[in-house]
Design a protein around this motif. Structure first.
Motif, PDB file in Angstrom:
ATOM      1  N   PRO A  73      12.767   3.257   8.309  1.00 36.46           N
ATOM      2  CA  PRO A  73      11.449   3.820   8.595  1.00 36.46           C
ATOM      3  C   PRO A  73      10.593   3.920   7.341  1.00 36.46           C
ATOM      4  CG  PRO A  73      13.149   5.530   8.671  1.00 36.46           C
ATOM      5  CD  PRO A  73      13.864   4.224   8.500  1.00 36.46           C
ATOM      6  N   GLU A  74       9.330   3.564   7.474  1.00 34.84           N
ATOM      7  CA  GLU A  74       8.392   3.760   6.349  1.00 34.84           C
ATOM      8  C   GLU A  74       8.149   5.255   6.209  1.00 34.84           C
ATOM      9  OE1 GLU A  74       5.145   4.587   3.966  1.00 34.84           O
ATOM     10  OE2 GLU A  74       4.857   4.829   6.124  1.00 34.84           O
ATOM     11  N   GLY A  75       8.125   5.733   4.960  1.00 34.29           N
ATOM     12  CA  GLY A  75       7.820   7.137   4.735  1.00 34.29           C
ATOM     13  C   GLY A  75       8.352   7.590   3.399  1.00 34.29           C
ATOM     14  N   ILE A  99      17.645  -7.196  -0.059  1.00 34.31           N
ATOM     15  CA  ILE A  99      16.345  -7.880   0.008  1.00 34.31           C
ATOM     16  C   ILE A  99      15.443  -7.164   1.009  1.00 34.31           C
ATOM     17  CG2 ILE A  99      15.246 -10.108   0.396  1.00 34.31           C
ATOM     18  CD1 ILE A  99      18.139 -11.331   0.228  1.00 34.31           C
ATOM     19  N   SER A 100      14.246  -6.830   0.573  1.00 35.12           N
ATOM     20  CA  SER A 100      13.308  -6.142   1.460  1.00 35.12           C
ATOM     21  C   SER A 100      12.013  -6.963   1.549  1.00 35.12           C
ATOM     22  CB  SER A 100      13.037  -4.728   0.921  1.00 35.12           C
ATOM     23  OG  SER A 100      12.202  -4.009   1.796  1.00 35.12           O
ATOM     24  N   PRO A 101      12.045  -7.997   2.426  1.00 37.03           N
ATOM     25  CA  PRO A 101      10.850  -8.856   2.528  1.00 37.03           C
ATOM     26  C   PRO A 101       9.686  -8.030   3.059  1.00 37.03           C
ATOM     27  CG  PRO A 101      12.746  -9.789   3.725  1.00 37.03           C
ATOM     28  CD  PRO A 101      13.089  -8.382   3.391  1.00 37.03           C
ATOM     29  N   LYS A 102       8.513  -8.325   2.544  1.00 34.61           N
ATOM     30  CA  LYS A 102       7.363  -7.502   2.886  1.00 34.61           C
ATOM     31  C   LYS A 102       6.556  -8.104   4.037  1.00 34.61           C
ATOM     32  CE  LYS A 102       8.394  -4.122   0.311  1.00 34.61           C
ATOM     33  NZ  LYS A 102       9.760  -4.496  -0.048  1.00 34.61           N
ATOM     34  N   LEU A 103       6.337  -7.282   5.046  1.00 30.18           N
ATOM     35  CA  LEU A 103       5.659  -7.692   6.273  1.00 30.18           C
ATOM     36  C   LEU A 103       4.145  -7.560   6.109  1.00 30.18           C
ATOM     37  CD1 LEU A 103       8.038  -5.772   8.723  1.00 30.18           C
ATOM     38  CD2 LEU A 103       8.116  -8.212   8.085  1.00 30.18           C
ATOM     39  N   GLY A 122      13.040  -1.373  -8.936  1.00 27.19           N
ATOM     40  CA  GLY A 122      11.774  -1.407  -9.653  1.00 27.19           C
ATOM     41  C   GLY A 122      10.706  -0.665  -8.874  1.00 27.19           C
ATOM     42  N   GLY A 123       9.511  -1.150  -8.987  1.00 25.60           N
ATOM     43  CA  GLY A 123       9.052  -2.464  -9.380  1.00 25.60           C
ATOM     44  C   GLY A 123       9.912  -3.598  -8.809  1.00 25.60           C
ATOM     45  N   GLU A 124       9.608  -4.773  -9.298  1.00 24.07           N
ATOM     46  CA  GLU A 124      10.410  -5.927  -8.892  1.00 24.07           C
ATOM     47  C   GLU A 124      11.273  -6.338 -10.086  1.00 24.07           C
ATOM     48  OE1 GLU A 124      11.346  -7.500  -6.129  1.00 24.07           O
ATOM     49  OE2 GLU A 124      12.570  -8.522  -7.603  1.00 24.07           O
ATOM     50  N   TRP A 181       0.833  -1.203   0.000  1.00 24.38           N
ATOM     51  CA  TRP A 181       0.000   0.000   0.000  1.00 24.38           C
ATOM     52  C   TRP A 181       0.867   1.251   0.000  1.00 24.38           C
ATOM     53  CZ3 TRP A 181       0.591   3.658   3.771  1.00 24.38           C
ATOM     54  CH2 TRP A 181       1.210   3.269   4.954  1.00 24.38           C
ATOM     55  N   PHE A 182       2.094   1.148   0.590  1.00 24.08           N
ATOM     56  CA  PHE A 182       2.941   2.329   0.762  1.00 24.08           C
ATOM     57  C   PHE A 182       3.946   2.520  -0.364  1.00 24.08           C
ATOM     58  CE2 PHE A 182       4.948  -0.970   3.711  1.00 24.08           C
ATOM     59  CZ  PHE A 182       5.953  -1.349   2.836  1.00 24.08           C
ATOM     60  N   CYS A 183       3.848   1.713  -1.417  1.00 18.61           N
ATOM     61  CA  CYS A 183       4.906   1.698  -2.439  1.00 18.61           C
ATOM     62  C   CYS A 183       5.260   3.122  -2.884  1.00 18.61           C
ATOM     63  CB  CYS A 183       4.485   0.873  -3.648  1.00 18.61           C
ATOM     64  SG  CYS A 183       5.807   0.778  -4.880  1.00 18.61           S
TER      65      CYS A 183
HETATM   66  C1  SAM Z   1      10.226   0.456  -4.660  1.00 21.34           C
HETATM   67  S1  SAM Z   1      11.080  -0.886  -3.969  1.00 21.34           S
HETATM   68  C2  SAM Z   1      11.659  -1.758  -5.433  1.00 21.34           C
HETATM   69  C3  SAM Z   1      12.396  -3.025  -5.134  1.00 21.34           C
HETATM   70  C4  SAM Z   1      11.552  -4.196  -4.634  1.00 21.34           C
HETATM   71  N1  SAM Z   1      10.287  -4.259  -5.265  1.00 21.34           N
HETATM   72  C5  SAM Z   1      11.383  -4.116  -3.125  1.00 21.34           C
HETATM   73  O1  SAM Z   1      10.292  -3.811  -2.657  1.00 21.34           O
HETATM   74  O2  SAM Z   1      12.372  -4.359  -2.443  1.00 21.34           O
HETATM   75  C6  SAM Z   1      12.642  -0.151  -3.405  1.00 21.34           C
HETATM   76  C7  SAM Z   1      12.821  -0.050  -1.916  1.00 21.34           C
HETATM   77  O3  SAM Z   1      11.924   0.936  -1.403  1.00 21.34           O
HETATM   78  C8  SAM Z   1      11.327   0.450  -0.220  1.00 21.34           C
HETATM   79  N2  SAM Z   1      10.094   1.192  -0.009  1.00 21.34           N
HETATM   80  C9  SAM Z   1       9.041   1.282  -0.854  1.00 21.34           C
HETATM   81  N3  SAM Z   1       8.101   2.103  -0.358  1.00 21.34           N
HETATM   82  C10 SAM Z   1       8.573   2.550   0.833  1.00 21.34           C
HETATM   83  C11 SAM Z   1       8.068   3.427   1.834  1.00 21.34           C
HETATM   84  N4  SAM Z   1       6.855   3.993   1.727  1.00 21.34           N
HETATM   85  N5  SAM Z   1       8.822   3.675   2.917  1.00 21.34           N
HETATM   86  C12 SAM Z   1      10.054   3.079   3.048  1.00 21.34           C
HETATM   87  N6  SAM Z   1      10.578   2.253   2.139  1.00 21.34           N
HETATM   88  C13 SAM Z   1       9.852   1.983   1.052  1.00 21.34           C
HETATM   89  C14 SAM Z   1      11.196  -1.034  -0.506  1.00 21.34           C
HETATM   90  O4  SAM Z   1      10.992  -1.795   0.664  1.00 21.34           O
HETATM   91  C15 SAM Z   1      12.524  -1.342  -1.150  1.00 21.34           C
HETATM   92  O5  SAM Z   1      13.519  -1.547  -0.181  1.00 21.34           O
END
Ligand code: SAM
Ligand code: 2KA
Ligand code: SF4
Ligand code: MG
Length: 257
Positions: free
Chosen positions: A216-218, A133-137, A91-93, A53-55
């Motif tokens: 931190p998310e943001g 690697i950023s595993p999603k919680l 990305g994206g992934e 949701w926070f992408c």
């Molecule tokens: C856009 S993602 C692309 C790579 C891959 N899809 C991933 O999620 O790791 C790049 C990085 O941004 C982080 N990220 C995306 N949205 C975020 C947010 N709102 N706050 C903090 N980190 C964020 C992701 O966890 C990842 O580490």
């Protein structure tokens, strides 16, 4: 300021040879993780198998752009930033695309250090120098209340796909790796602890606490101002590393930074 250049809106059929959907390509400082501060060229592919949701890269996931670039043109554009020897494929992934392997191989032949930013659900064989690697919680799931686009239509698919222990342990075993968790608050910590213990049990190589990063998310300075101290305290409490989002501190939410 980072140097920017966005892929032309070109249908895939018009591109010669191997091509990738590219959302943006720019020169900046690595803003996250162990290599924070390193001048790097970023190649951001479009398309993702998850929907956090926070992408912060909405136009690679929720509403992906479809511009494509040939691998030849990507390599040429990377080389035009002649002070950089680090490339970040994100990305994206990026690992949903077979062609990412071709790009990584081409860049490795040119001696670039290659970081791949991945959500950890897909493993591929490629000459990757750092698997970031950023595993999603669970807190990333686009529930109806949090969905930025619809009414939670993606929630079940996201939930089913977000953790793949085989892919995670293979990435950790095959590459120099960091595990970088997006933290929304203390409620995320039990899941991080339990996931880490599962990955440590499944992987053959050791995962040091200093390879585990809390971020931190943001997506804006204001959002990070509200959250970074709490996340820094959690890093100290649990013995993991804290990572800033340096690009957000420097350039806020400007595109191509
Ligand atoms: C856009 S993602 C692309 C790579 C891959 N899809 C991933 O999620 O790791 C790049 C990085 O941004 C982080 N990220 C995306 N949205 C975020 C947010 N709102 N706050 C903090 N980190 C964020 C992701 O966890 C990842 O580490
Ligand atoms: N400066 C900067 N550093 C980053 N590190 C990882 C990023 C990403 O979006 O994957 C990123 C990004 O978008 N910008
Ligand atoms: S996995 Fe990465 S690119 Fe995909 S939606 Fe989540 S943060 Fe965005
Ligand atoms: Mg980013």
């Amino acid at each position: 300021m980072p140097v920017r250049s966005t892929a032309d809106e070109q249908p895939a059929d018009d591109v010669d040879g191997t091509a990738l959907p590219v959302n943006e390509l720019f020169y900046s400082l690595q803003g996250e993780g162990k290599l924070t501060g390193t001048p790097s060229v970023f190649v951001r592919t479009s398309g993702c198998n998850l929907r956090c949701w926070f992408c912060d890269s909405y136009h690679t996931s929720w509403e992906p752009t479809h511009a494509t670039m040939s691998v030849d043109d990507i390599v040429e554009e990377v080389q035009s930033h002649d002070d950089a020897d680090h490339v970040v494929l994100t990305g994206g992934e990026p690992l949903v695309h077979d062609e990412s392997v071709t790009l990584i191989e081409r860049l490795a032949d040119l001696d670039y250090h290659i970081t791949v930013e991945t959500n950890g659900t897909i493993h591929r064989d490629a000459p990757i120098d750092l698997a970031s690697i950023s595993p999603k919680l669970a807190s990333s799931t686009p529930t109806p209340e949090k969905d930025p686009k619809g009414d939670g239509e993606w929630a079940d698919r996201h939930e089913d796909r977000r953790i793949d222990l085989d892919a995670l342990s293979a990435l950790v075993d095959d590459y120099d790796a960091q595990l970088k968790f997006v933290v929304t608050g203390p409620d995320d910590m039990p899941e991080i602890e339990s996931l880490l213990s599962d990955v440590r049990a499944a992987a053959s190589s050791r995962i040091l606490d200093s390879d585990v990063l809390l971020m931190p998310e943001g997506t804006t300075r204001d959002e990070l101002d509200a959250r970074r101290n709490e996340v820094a305290d959690l890093a100290m409490e649990y013995g993991y590393r804290y990572t800033p989002r340096l690009h957000v501190d420097l350039w806020n939410d400007a595109p191509e930074t």
